[in-house]
Design a protein around this motif. Structure first.
Motif, PDB file in Angstrom:
ATOM      1  N   TRP A 181      -1.658  32.355  24.748  1.00  0.00           N
ATOM      2  CA  TRP A 181      -2.709  31.546  24.138  1.00  0.00           C
ATOM      3  C   TRP A 181      -2.470  31.342  22.650  1.00  0.00           C
ATOM      4  O   TRP A 181      -2.782  30.296  22.098  1.00  0.00           O
ATOM      5  N   ILE A 182      -1.882  32.326  21.969  1.00  0.00           N
ATOM      6  CA  ILE A 182      -1.566  32.166  20.550  1.00  0.00           C
ATOM      7  C   ILE A 182      -0.434  31.150  20.386  1.00  0.00           C
ATOM      8  O   ILE A 182      -0.477  30.297  19.502  1.00  0.00           O
ATOM      9  N   LEU A 183       0.550  31.225  21.258  1.00  0.00           N
ATOM     10  CA  LEU A 183       1.649  30.272  21.216  1.00  0.00           C
ATOM     11  C   LEU A 183       1.133  28.856  21.450  1.00  0.00           C
ATOM     12  O   LEU A 183       1.563  27.916  20.790  1.00  0.00           O
ATOM     13  N   THR A 184       0.175  28.702  22.352  1.00  0.00           N
ATOM     14  CA  THR A 184      -0.425  27.392  22.603  1.00  0.00           C
ATOM     15  C   THR A 184      -1.114  26.869  21.347  1.00  0.00           C
ATOM     16  O   THR A 184      -0.979  25.690  21.001  1.00  0.00           O
ATOM     17  N   VAL A 188       1.206  22.558  15.298  1.00  0.00           N
ATOM     18  CA  VAL A 188       2.414  21.862  14.855  1.00  0.00           C
ATOM     19  C   VAL A 188       2.324  20.379  15.200  1.00  0.00           C
ATOM     20  O   VAL A 188       2.814  19.532  14.453  1.00  0.00           O
ATOM     21  N   ILE A 189       1.685  20.061  16.308  1.00  0.00           N
ATOM     22  CA  ILE A 189       1.530  18.663  16.698  1.00  0.00           C
ATOM     23  C   ILE A 189       0.371  18.014  15.938  1.00  0.00           C
ATOM     24  O   ILE A 189       0.453  16.861  15.515  1.00  0.00           O
ATOM     25  N   ALA A 190      -0.720  18.742  15.739  1.00  0.00           N
ATOM     26  CA  ALA A 190      -1.934  18.159  15.168  1.00  0.00           C
ATOM     27  C   ALA A 190      -1.808  17.855  13.676  1.00  0.00           C
ATOM     28  O   ALA A 190      -2.398  16.879  13.206  1.00  0.00           O
ATOM     29  N   VAL A 191      -1.074  18.639  12.922  1.00  0.00           N
ATOM     30  CA  VAL A 191      -0.996  18.433  11.474  1.00  0.00           C
ATOM     31  C   VAL A 191      -0.381  17.071  11.120  1.00  0.00           C
ATOM     32  O   VAL A 191      -0.978  16.315  10.338  1.00  0.00           O
ATOM     33  N   PRO A 192       0.780  16.689  11.671  1.00  0.00           N
ATOM     34  CA  PRO A 192       1.312  15.358  11.338  1.00  0.00           C
ATOM     35  C   PRO A 192       0.426  14.213  11.844  1.00  0.00           C
ATOM     36  O   PRO A 192       0.300  13.182  11.182  1.00  0.00           O
ATOM     37  N   VAL A 193      -0.192  14.392  13.006  1.00  0.00           N
ATOM     38  CA  VAL A 193      -1.081  13.354  13.532  1.00  0.00           C
ATOM     39  C   VAL A 193      -2.279  13.177  12.611  1.00  0.00           C
ATOM     40  O   VAL A 193      -2.661  12.050  12.270  1.00  0.00           O
ATOM     41  N   ALA A 194      -2.878  14.270  12.176  1.00  0.00           N
ATOM     42  CA  ALA A 194      -4.022  14.188  11.270  1.00  0.00           C
ATOM     43  C   ALA A 194      -3.609  13.555   9.942  1.00  0.00           C
ATOM     44  O   ALA A 194      -4.345  12.731   9.387  1.00  0.00           O
ATOM     45  N   ALA A 195      -2.442  13.901   9.438  1.00  0.00           N
ATOM     46  CA  ALA A 195      -1.975  13.322   8.181  1.00  0.00           C
ATOM     47  C   ALA A 195      -1.770  11.818   8.329  1.00  0.00           C
ATOM     48  O   ALA A 195      -2.128  11.039   7.436  1.00  0.00           O
TER      49      ALA A 195
END
Length: 63
Positions: free
Chosen positions: A25-28, A34-41
């Motif tokens: 669950w931590i790895l998830t 890692v995916i959400a940060v560039p999308v949010a930016a």
């Protein structure tokens, strides 16, 4: 071997170690972060800035 290749191989090695050491669950959460940060930016950019980013990507594809 180029420095870009070394970085990619290091990232793959760290990813495999993380799969082995970190609970599921931590790895998830890490992968989602890692995916959400560039999308949010990207979503925080103005429409004109998004056009410039897309144009830059198209320019690189044609090179």
């Amino acid at each position: 071997m180029s420095s870009k290749t070394k970085v990619v191989l290091g990232g793959v090695a760290l990813g495999l170690i993380a799969l082995w050491l970190i609970p599921g669950w931590i790895l998830t959460l890490v992968v989602l972060g890692v995916i959400a940060v560039p999308v949010a930016a990207y979503l925080l950019l103005d429409p004109s800035q998004r056009r410039r980013v897309r144009a830059q990507g198209r320019k690189r594809l044609g090179a």
